[in-house]
Design a protein around this motif. Sequence first.
Motif, short mmCIF file in Angstrom:
data_model
loop_
_atom_site.label_atom_id
_atom_site.label_comp_id
_atom_site.label_asym_id
_atom_site.label_seq_id
_atom_site.Cartn_x
_atom_site.Cartn_y
_atom_site.Cartn_z
N GLU A 178 0.38 -1.30 -0.60
CA GLU A 178 0.25 -0.22 -0.14
C GLU A 178 0.64 0.93 0.03
O GLU A 178 0.39 2.48 0.00
CB GLU A 178 -1.11 0.02 0.83
CG GLU A 178 -0.23 -0.09 2.52
CD GLU A 178 -1.45 -0.22 3.29
OE1 GLU A 178 -2.33 -0.24 2.69
OE2 GLU A 178 -0.85 -0.84 5.05
N HIS A 179 2.38 1.19 0.61
CA HIS A 179 3.02 2.91 0.19
C HIS A 179 3.85 1.91 -1.08
O HIS A 179 4.96 2.89 -1.03
CB HIS A 179 3.88 2.94 1.64
CG HIS A 179 2.77 2.60 3.18
ND1 HIS A 179 1.30 3.29 3.22
CD2 HIS A 179 2.22 2.35 4.00
CE1 HIS A 179 0.63 3.64 3.98
NE2 HIS A 179 1.60 2.32 4.50
N ASN A 180 3.92 1.56 -1.76
CA ASN A 180 4.82 1.38 -2.75
C ASN A 180 4.04 0.91 -4.59
O ASN A 180 3.16 0.36 -4.44
CB ASN A 180 5.39 0.01 -2.92
CG ASN A 180 6.46 -0.27 -3.52
OD1 ASN A 180 6.57 0.40 -4.16
ND2 ASN A 180 6.91 -1.86 -3.81
N ASP A 181 4.75 2.13 -5.02
CA ASP A 181 3.28 2.96 -5.86
C ASP A 181 4.45 2.37 -7.44
O ASP A 181 3.45 2.01 -8.36
CB ASP A 181 3.03 4.47 -6.24
CG ASP A 181 2.91 4.80 -5.01
OD1 ASP A 181 1.78 3.89 -4.44
OD2 ASP A 181 2.89 5.77 -5.04
N ALA A 182 5.64 2.19 -7.15
CA ALA A 182 6.74 1.44 -8.32
C ALA A 182 5.72 -0.18 -8.90
O ALA A 182 5.65 -1.08 -7.92
CB ALA A 182 7.71 0.86 -7.53
N ARG A 183 5.82 0.69 -10.02
CA ARG A 183 4.95 -0.71 -11.24
C ARG A 183 6.01 -1.69 -12.25
O ARG A 183 5.95 -2.68 -13.08
CB ARG A 183 3.70 -1.04 -11.66
CG ARG A 183 2.81 -0.68 -10.64
CD ARG A 183 1.83 0.44 -12.10
NE ARG A 183 0.83 -1.03 -12.63
CZ ARG A 183 0.15 -2.27 -12.68
NH1 ARG A 183 -0.42 -2.18 -11.57
NH2 ARG A 183 -0.09 -3.01 -13.53
N ILE A 184 7.24 -0.74 -11.90
CA ILE A 184 7.98 -1.32 -12.69
C ILE A 184 9.82 -1.23 -12.51
O ILE A 184 10.47 -0.37 -11.98
CB ILE A 184 8.08 -0.57 -14.70
CG1 ILE A 184 8.55 0.72 -14.05
CG2 ILE A 184 7.23 -0.11 -15.32
CD1 ILE A 184 8.60 1.89 -15.65
N GLY A 185 10.86 -2.19 -13.01
CA GLY A 185 11.55 -2.03 -12.11
C GLY A 185 11.88 -2.93 -11.18
O GLY A 185 10.98 -3.67 -10.80
N LEU A 186 13.28 -3.58 -10.88
CA LEU A 186 13.20 -4.48 -9.79
C LEU A 186 13.71 -3.61 -8.29
O LEU A 186 14.08 -3.02 -7.77
CB LEU A 186 14.84 -5.01 -9.88
CG LEU A 186 14.98 -6.00 -8.95
CD1 LEU A 186 14.19 -7.71 -9.34
CD2 LEU A 186 16.31 -6.76 -9.35
N VAL A 187 11.94 -4.01 -7.68
CA VAL A 187 11.96 -3.66 -6.78
C VAL A 187 12.34 -4.41 -5.36
O VAL A 187 11.67 -5.43 -5.60
CB VAL A 187 9.63 -3.12 -6.28
CG1 VAL A 187 9.24 -2.71 -4.97
CG2 VAL A 187 9.45 -2.36 -7.37
N ASP A 188 12.22 -3.34 -4.08
CA ASP A 188 12.62 -4.56 -3.74
C ASP A 188 11.82 -5.20 -2.91
O ASP A 188 10.92 -4.93 -2.38
CB ASP A 188 13.68 -4.13 -2.29
CG ASP A 188 14.69 -2.84 -2.88
OD1 ASP A 188 15.70 -4.04 -3.46
OD2 ASP A 188 15.53 -1.52 -2.27
N ASP A 189 11.97 -6.48 -2.17
CA ASP A 189 11.37 -7.37 -1.93
C ASP A 189 11.16 -7.14 0.16
O ASP A 189 12.12 -6.87 1.30
CB ASP A 189 11.74 -8.65 -0.76
CG ASP A 189 11.36 -9.31 -0.13
OD1 ASP A 189 9.48 -8.73 0.25
OD2 ASP A 189 11.45 -10.99 0.09
N ASN A 190 10.53 -6.02 -0.21
CA ASN A 190 9.94 -4.66 1.59
C ASN A 190 8.46 -5.90 2.24
O ASN A 190 7.96 -5.22 2.61
CB ASN A 190 9.15 -3.50 1.05
CG ASN A 190 10.60 -2.85 0.15
OD1 ASN A 190 11.13 -3.12 0.99
ND2 ASN A 190 10.22 -2.47 -0.77
N ARG A 191 8.16 -6.99 2.32
CA ARG A 191 7.59 -7.66 2.38
C ARG A 191 7.45 -7.66 4.34
O ARG A 191 8.14 -7.91 4.85
CB ARG A 191 6.96 -9.35 2.41
CG ARG A 191 6.87 -9.68 0.99
CD ARG A 191 6.36 -11.04 0.75
NE ARG A 191 8.12 -11.58 0.55
CZ ARG A 191 8.60 -12.74 1.05
NH1 ARG A 191 8.02 -13.73 0.72
NH2 ARG A 191 9.51 -13.05 0.90
N LYS A 192 6.36 -7.35 4.51
CA LYS A 192 6.17 -7.92 6.53
C LYS A 192 5.91 -9.74 6.71
O LYS A 192 5.31 -10.25 5.49
CB LYS A 192 5.07 -7.08 6.88
CG LYS A 192 5.44 -5.87 6.42
CD LYS A 192 5.87 -5.32 7.02
CE LYS A 192 6.56 -4.10 6.59
NZ LYS A 192 6.27 -3.31 5.70
#
Length: 445
Positions: free
Chosen positions: A318-332
Amino acid sequence: MPSLTPLHETYCKWDHSPPSQADLLEGLAQLFSTRLGSVVQDLIQVMQREMLLSIFGVSTKKSKQIQDTAYINTVYQLTYGALQKYGSELIAPSLRQIINIFPDLHDKPLTPSLNFLVGVLNGILGDYLLKEHNPLALPMVLYDHYGAIQQGGLNGRVVIFAHGLCMNHHDWTHSSYAGIGEKLLSQRDNNTMLYLNYNSGRRISANGRSLSKALQDLVERNPRITSIDLIGHSMGGLVIRSALFYGKQNMQQWFHMVENLVCLASPHHGAVLERFGFALQEKFGNLPVIKLISHIVNIRSNGILDLRHGSVRDDDWEHNDARIGLVDDNRKPAPLPSHINTYFAAGSVELVINKKRNLPLKIIGDYLVSIKSALGEHPNPRFQLKLPESHKAIFYGLNHFNIQYHPNVAEQIVQWFYPSQEDLKQEQMNKYLIKLESLQGIVET
């Protein structure tokens, strides 16, 4: 004249019943007569820009100036306008004319082939369909073992199956195999098989919340249900884990009635191909072909994006708007409930057990999900879904799609659900060893 919105169309479906054949035609008519957000426009503009940059060597600034000129804008608007005009003035009216000629289509359910089509559309565009109130957007519905919507009273042990991305409730059987549900029914343990159908293009956590509410409603309407077993394939396993997370958080009754959870080829730590596509884009994004592909690939649902790392909580995205690029694993973390017997199964394209299997095959797993991801194994202790080895199974020679109905898998699930006395003793010993290991860790700390 401005383009029509779904609210101005022939009719708009507002209830929670599955789409009929008339809904399918109306939904397709709406797709042809309304804009797919800005997807098509953006794609055309991207293709123009990449041609100017890569083929003609024009600078980024100059390419923008060219695209903004009145002449180019006119050509662009005419091209896009023609596509819109063709869809809204020819295709959409033709589809609606069919509905008018055959009004009984409103009462005809989708055939298995049409269910396949609608399931795929929901997997790819499900969030868009829901946002636009398109009648193709699937509600969350439970079906019985014979393909009818679940009605009437339930009692005893209930088993619920949740399908994967772009799939539907018919995919648990095959022309050559009866399926897991039929195998469990043969145990004569007062079982009821229910099959979930849902919009797999929604956020996994949104579907998880919906499933949690649906299960709570189910047990409230059927107080004679004694226990619940949950079986999920691929994304379905993540949706179930999300439902368990929110069921516990909201202290719902159904959560405490779950005895067994089985996840078949579920990407608990992400799907290889989803991350691989983003990695390619990050490494080779300056190549014109990759740029074009990256924009096309970016036209996909939020449900697909959640498979990148296996997100099951709202606060994963919900606080991550990125849809492209290699996004970091921000899971809880979303730990497995301790009171539930949990089992993970993975598929492998290898035909036989090979302890020295090479890294590529180990990563590929069943073509879509790696073995480690399917078994919940992760180098970061925060994300590890620790299970006893007896609760894990690798099926060699099974790919991502036949693992959900293969007889070997069905037999393994029966053994998990109905263990022998020897297996029960071993299970108690495993629990004791795990508890002892935890206590040792606390003492060492």
